[in-house]
Design a protein around this motif. Structure first.
Motif, short mmCIF file in Angstrom:
data_model
loop_
_atom_site.label_atom_id
_atom_site.label_comp_id
_atom_site.label_asym_id
_atom_site.label_seq_id
_atom_site.Cartn_x
_atom_site.Cartn_y
_atom_site.Cartn_z
N GLY A 622 47.42 40.26 65.81
CA GLY A 622 47.68 41.69 65.78
C GLY A 622 46.84 42.45 64.76
N MET A 623 45.89 41.79 64.09
CA MET A 623 45.04 42.51 63.13
C MET A 623 43.59 42.08 63.29
N GLU A 624 42.70 42.97 62.94
CA GLU A 624 41.28 42.65 62.93
C GLU A 624 41.00 41.74 61.72
N PRO A 625 40.27 40.66 61.91
CA PRO A 625 39.93 39.80 60.75
C PRO A 625 39.19 40.59 59.69
N VAL A 626 39.51 40.29 58.44
CA VAL A 626 38.86 40.94 57.30
C VAL A 626 38.06 39.89 56.54
N THR A 627 36.76 40.17 56.35
CA THR A 627 35.89 39.23 55.67
C THR A 627 35.33 39.88 54.40
N VAL A 628 35.41 39.15 53.28
CA VAL A 628 34.89 39.66 52.02
C VAL A 628 34.06 38.57 51.34
N ALA A 629 33.27 38.99 50.35
CA ALA A 629 32.44 38.03 49.61
C ALA A 629 33.28 37.22 48.63
N VAL A 630 32.80 35.99 48.36
CA VAL A 630 33.46 35.09 47.42
C VAL A 630 32.62 34.98 46.16
N ASP A 631 33.25 35.17 45.02
CA ASP A 631 32.58 35.05 43.72
C ASP A 631 32.59 33.57 43.31
N SER A 632 31.42 32.95 43.23
CA SER A 632 31.34 31.53 42.91
C SER A 632 31.08 31.26 41.43
N ALA A 633 31.11 32.32 40.60
CA ALA A 633 30.89 32.13 39.16
C ALA A 633 32.09 31.41 38.54
N PHE A 634 31.82 30.75 37.41
CA PHE A 634 32.91 30.06 36.72
C PHE A 634 33.89 31.09 36.15
N PRO A 635 35.19 30.87 36.36
CA PRO A 635 36.18 31.79 35.81
C PRO A 635 36.42 31.50 34.33
N THR A 636 37.18 32.35 33.70
CA THR A 636 37.61 32.13 32.32
C THR A 636 39.13 32.22 32.27
N PRO A 637 39.85 31.20 31.82
CA PRO A 637 39.31 29.90 31.41
C PRO A 637 38.89 29.06 32.62
N SER A 638 38.03 28.09 32.41
CA SER A 638 37.47 27.32 33.51
C SER A 638 38.14 25.97 33.71
N ALA A 639 39.15 25.66 32.89
CA ALA A 639 39.79 24.35 32.99
C ALA A 639 40.74 24.25 34.18
N PHE A 640 40.99 25.39 34.83
CA PHE A 640 41.85 25.41 36.01
C PHE A 640 41.01 25.51 37.27
N ASP A 641 41.62 25.19 38.40
CA ASP A 641 40.89 25.15 39.67
C ASP A 641 40.83 26.53 40.31
N GLU A 642 40.08 27.43 39.70
CA GLU A 642 40.04 28.81 40.18
C GLU A 642 38.66 29.26 40.63
N ILE A 643 37.67 28.37 40.66
CA ILE A 643 36.33 28.78 41.06
C ILE A 643 36.32 29.12 42.55
N GLY A 644 35.57 30.17 42.90
CA GLY A 644 35.55 30.66 44.28
C GLY A 644 36.68 31.64 44.50
N ARG A 645 36.48 32.88 44.00
CA ARG A 645 37.55 33.87 44.01
C ARG A 645 37.18 35.07 44.88
N ALA A 646 38.22 35.65 45.45
CA ALA A 646 38.00 36.85 46.28
C ALA A 646 39.29 37.65 46.32
N THR A 647 39.16 38.98 46.42
CA THR A 647 40.31 39.86 46.61
C THR A 647 40.20 40.49 47.99
N VAL A 648 41.24 40.29 48.79
CA VAL A 648 41.24 40.77 50.17
C VAL A 648 42.32 41.83 50.34
N THR A 649 41.94 42.99 50.82
CA THR A 649 42.89 44.06 51.12
C THR A 649 42.85 44.32 52.62
N PHE A 650 44.02 44.35 53.25
CA PHE A 650 44.04 44.49 54.71
C PHE A 650 45.34 45.17 55.15
#
Length: 679
Positions: A622-650
């Protein structure tokens, strides 16, 4: 030699007198499978001769009080090389020989698992280097452990025991057809007319710890029942069936923790042994659980020296021949690594390497280097550990990150699932496998993969274990990736098998971060029991994954993790990394006015060689797919599994409910989903 004992707990058992003990006698020479297992050899009559007899030597009065040193180890597992806090067999040999030089009345004994689950240098040569090194170190006697049966009972009796110069004991191992003992039950040594006897037994859980086909000709009985039977035999005053003034029970079974309460818990196999060993048993030397403890329970030493030759025990025993009683039994545990630096590197050892043993280890290492160069398969691309920014030699650099999802962690989990299910009966297949990141110590480069390269990945020679866990317990284990406060690493990312995937909310409170788990595309049932596999370290609750200890029907496959990897490559020839993320972070940060905003994370692997997602798409019916870019930079802090981040609004589709599933996909193969808290 001045003995040093950091953290030792030297306690003397009360003097004990046992009825039925005779102070002298000849120990019968008994045999099993052609192997002598009596103590002192009986004298034989000299042939008749006409030659004059030489004068008799002067009579030397026997000692009234005899001092004996009993040096013990357990769960050595072929750690012949020095590594970490494992001192290696050459240093351990020196420690034993120093004690023996001070007192010739010394016995070197063990409580099993001297071979099996070994590191590469010994494993690749079927533990022959370990056997030769222990021979040179002067090992006298050992109980059989479950790992002595890894390659089957016939391998133990026909190959291992003929190579070993020490006596292997298993009083609770019986021939299936005759019911007679299938292994030597006891061994006796005599010092100054004082006889110290050893009874050996293996855990009665042996049938669940090794391949059934390897032990189909034997049965395993109750360890303490067998020990009591043989101890009574050694104490009945009949020299024809063996006699001993002191009886030591070597048992490959142990306490679950180092507390005395654990050792005396009547609901545990070891507690049953400790509480029901009879008065003809003077000391219990144990193993199997790899824990060091030094108790005196009801006047009797109950000890274990830990694992891998990191420690050894020295029990000082004094026997009063005139009074026919033990007047002293005091055990001390010595740590081989006496001092370490800030990085945990050993700076002072208990003993120098034994020059008699060093050449054995050196030659074994040379052979292992040659055998290690053999190709076992091809890696189509590199399997990498996760990375994060760090400092090396004062310069910025990428370093290992045990908090990030990795292609090699997931690959190891996949391999273990495959290995555990080989020849496994239908209906008992392993469904979930989990791998701790600290157990992976190297990457696998693209191209030819050698035996040594595979060994470098998993260098601890852990075995693969299966156990039953509920879906709720699996969820709790995933929650335990967030480590307790004060842990050296705040987060440890488990590798998981391909069929398992989950979402988590990195902002949620402890204990409620795992939001959804699926297995084979279906939700994990919290109430259902699943067959789970892991290496022996993780399965025992290592790295604070304590919920593993709640598992039922734990069974050690006897297969070393390295063997599983080698078998996998040899079966399939090639292996390729899976670039799909098996865990995805989902944080719903906004839901109002028919619009949702969701932060996604853990969409990328962290190494430059691993392809990046680039984009992520969220879709639903029932919705159009929404595609956004993924940020592959290291997050801060980097000790957690958070690399590859994106914010999607739909926009939320009309008619959507809290059951409406929103699908997450990336070009690298990641597929996951989530629901919205729609009221």
């Amino acid at each position: 030699m001045q003995l040093r004992s950091p953290g030792a707990d030297p306690r003397s058992a009360a003097a004990r007198t046992r009825s039925g003990r005779r102070a002298a006698g000849v120990v019968a020479a008994l045999t099993a499978f052609g192997l002598a297992f009596g103590g002192a050899a009986s004298a034989q009559a000299a042939p008749p001769t006409d030659k004059p007899k030489p004068p008799k030597p002067p009579v030397v009065a026997a000692k009234t009080v005899v001092d004996i040193n009993l040096v013990t180890v357990n769960d050595f597992h072929g750690r012949i090389e020095q590594s970490g806090t494992a001192a290696g067999i050459a240093r351990l040999s020196s420690a034993v020989k120093e004690i023996r030089a001070q007192n010739p009345n010394t016995v070197f004994a063990a409580a099993g698992d001297m071979i099996g689950a070994s590191t590469f240098t010994s494993f690749i040569q079927q533990d022959k280097p370990t056997i030769e090194a222990l021979n040179a170190a002067g090992l006298d006697v050992s109980a059989v452990g479950n790992h002595e049966f890894d390659q089957g009972f016939a391998d133990l009796t026909d190959r291992v025991m003929p190579l070993a110069l020490w006596e292997y004991l298993g009083a609770n191992v019986y021939d299936k057809e005759t019911g007679e003992p299938a292994l030597p039950e006891y061994w006796v040594e005599t010092f100054d007319k004082v006889r110290i006897g050893f009874v050996g037994a293996v855990t009665d859980e042996l049938p669940s710890l090794v391949s059934p086909s390897g032990i189909e000709d034997i049965t395993v009985g109750d360890p303490v029942e067998a020990a009591n039977r043989v101890a009574d035999q050694l104490s009945d005053g009949d020299d024809a069936n063996g006699e001993a003034d002191i009886v030591v029970f070597l048992v490959h079974e142990g306490a679950a923790t180092t507390s005395v309460e654990s050792a005396t818990d009547p609901n545990t196999p070891f507690g049953d042994i400790v509480l029901n060993a009879n008065d003809n048993i003077d000391a219990i030397v144990s193993g199997h659980t790899h824990l060091p403890y030094n108790h005196v329970i009801d006047g009797r030493p109950v000890i274990s020296s830990g694992q891998y030759g990191e420690r050894f025990s020295n029990m000082e025993i004094t026997f009063d021949r005139k009074g026919k009683k033990i007047t002293k039994m005091q055990n001390t545990i010595y740590t081989m690594a006496l001092a370490t630096d800030a990085n945990g590197n050993v700076t002072q050892w208990y003993a120098q390497p034994d020059p008699e043993v060093v050449p054995i280890v050196t030659e074994a290492t040379k052979v292992a280097d040659v055998l290690g160069s053999v190709e076992i398969g091809i890696a189509d691309a590199a399997f990498n550990r996760a990375q994060q920014p760090g400092i090396v030699n004062g310069q910025p650099a990428l370093v290992e990150n045990r908090g990030g999802e990795s292609t090699i962690g997931n690959f190891v989990a996949d391999v273990q699932l495959w290995a555990l299910n080989q020849n496994r009966p239908a209906g008992s297949q392993v469904e979930i496998t989990l791998m701790n990141p600290g157990g992976i110590r190297a990457n696998i480069d693209a191209g030819s993969t050698t035996y040594r390269e595979a060994a470098n990945v998993q260098s601890f020679a852990n075995t693969l274990v299966t156990l039953d866990l509920t879906g709720a317990q699996v969820k709790q284990i995933l929650e335990e990736q967030w480590q307790p406060a004060g842990a050296s690493r705040p987060f440890l990312k488990l590798g998981v098998n391909e069929a398992l995937s989950y979402t988590y909310d990195p902002t949620a409170a402890a204990g409620s971060r795992i939001t959804e788990i699926t297995l084979g595309g279906e939700p994990l049932d919290p109430a259902r029991t699943y067959k789970v596999g892991a290496n022996s370290f993780l399965a025992s609750g290592g790295d604070n994954f304590v919920t593993f200890r709640q598992g039922k029907n734990s069974a050690d496959s006897g297969k070393v993790d390295l063997e599983a990897m080698v078998d996998y490559f040899r079966t399939f020839g090639n292996a390729a990394p899976d670039y799909a993320q098996r865990a995805v972070g989902v944080d719903v940060v906004g839901l109002s006015g028919g619009v949702a905003t969701v932060k996604l994370s853990s969409l990328d692997f962290s190494t430059a060689a691993d392809p990046k997602a680039g984009t992520v798409t969220v879709s639903a019916e029932g919705m159009e797919p929404v595609t956004v870019a993924v940020d592959s930079a290291f997050p801060t802090p980097s000790a957690f599994d958070e690399i590859g981040r994106a914010t999607v609004t739909f926009p939320v589709p009309a008619g959507a409910t809290s059951q409406t599933r929103f699908t997450i996909t990336t070009p690298t193969g990641t597929t996951s989903s989530f629901v919205l808290p729609i009221s």
